[in-house]
Design an enzyme around this catalytic site. Structure first.
Site, short mmCIF file in Angstrom:
data_model
loop_
_atom_site.label_atom_id
_atom_site.label_comp_id
_atom_site.label_asym_id
_atom_site.label_seq_id
_atom_site.Cartn_x
_atom_site.Cartn_y
_atom_site.Cartn_z
N LYS A 1 3.46 3.01 1.51
CA LYS A 1 2.59 4.15 1.81
C LYS A 1 2.94 5.35 0.93
O LYS A 1 2.08 5.99 0.33
CB LYS A 1 2.70 4.54 3.28
CG LYS A 1 1.65 5.57 3.70
CD LYS A 1 2.12 6.51 4.78
CE LYS A 1 2.88 7.68 4.19
NZ LYS A 1 3.22 8.72 5.16
N ASP B 1 -1.43 5.48 6.75
CA ASP B 1 -0.46 6.04 7.70
C ASP B 1 -0.96 5.75 9.11
O ASP B 1 -1.91 4.99 9.31
CB ASP B 1 -0.28 7.54 7.46
CG ASP B 1 -1.55 8.33 7.77
OD1 ASP B 1 -2.60 7.70 8.07
OD2 ASP B 1 -1.51 9.57 7.73
#
Length: 210
Positions: A123, A141
């Protein structure tokens, strides 16, 4: 699970684009290195709390060399208000060292190399690729993981599955800004506890998947 069709996908992104034509990261940063540090610090913390902590830090420290000169204890004095600050300080010092030793102090522009840095997962790497290097990367996320399936933008029950589904389904012309729009929607409109469906500009298209 119901997914949006092609026409509905375009309509959703057109509405978000009209409302916010040039979305940007809510993390404050001055260059690629400080964005990388900010994203590492933001794990399980709010952008606001990170910005508060880095406001003074980034006026003095904007390179791996300056971070090493500051040292772990010095860094902790700035970021104590952020959760998991000890582990994060270790990561930031470690990634700064590796940037100097392996990458000539430059933040690399590909995912594999970024993910060799301490504290940098998929991420975080995707945020840097998208924001700094303008690549069509999709950082997933908690907000994206929660609302992309709910709206019907993507299928999947893990960050990687949702990421892959979004990359396959989002029309190319929206890809650069897509994660910002979805993230902001999850943060301010489609919130986990009290989704603001009555104030939502895509409520009539949303699939409202549970």
């Amino acid at each position: 699970m119901n997914l949006l069709n092609e026409h509905e996908m375009v309509e959703v992104f057109e509405r978000w684009k009209k409302q916010n034509p040039s979305p940007v990261s809510e993390l404050d940063y001055v260059n690629a290195y400080t964005l990388l540090v900010a994203v590492v610090l933001s794990a399980q913390a709010t952008d606001k709390s990170v910005n508060k902590a880095t406001k003074d830090l980034f006026t003095k420290v904007d390179s791996p060399e300056k971070m090493l000169a500051l040292g772990e204890e010095g860094l902790i004095s700035y970021i104590k208000s952020i959760g998991l600050y000890k582990a994060k300080a270790k990561h930031v010092i470690g990634l700064s060292k590796k940037l100097i030793e392996d990458f000539g102090s430059e933040v690399p522009g590909n995912r594999e190399e970024l993910m060799t840095l301490p504290g940098v997962g998929r991420k975080t790497a995707n945020v840097v690729l998208n924001v700094i290097f303008k690549q069509p990367a999709m950082p997933v996320d908690t907000h994206l993981l929660r609302i992309a399936p709910k709206i019907g933008l993507a299928a999947g029950d893990s960050p990687l599955k949702v990421e892959q589904s979004l990359l396959e389904r989002i029309p190319p012309q929206y890809m650069q800004d897509a994660h910002h729009w979805i993230l902001l929607h999850g943060r301010y409109v489609c919130t986990a506890r009290n989704p603001q469906c009555e104030n939502c500009i895509i409520s009539d298209i949303c699939k409202h998947n549970e």
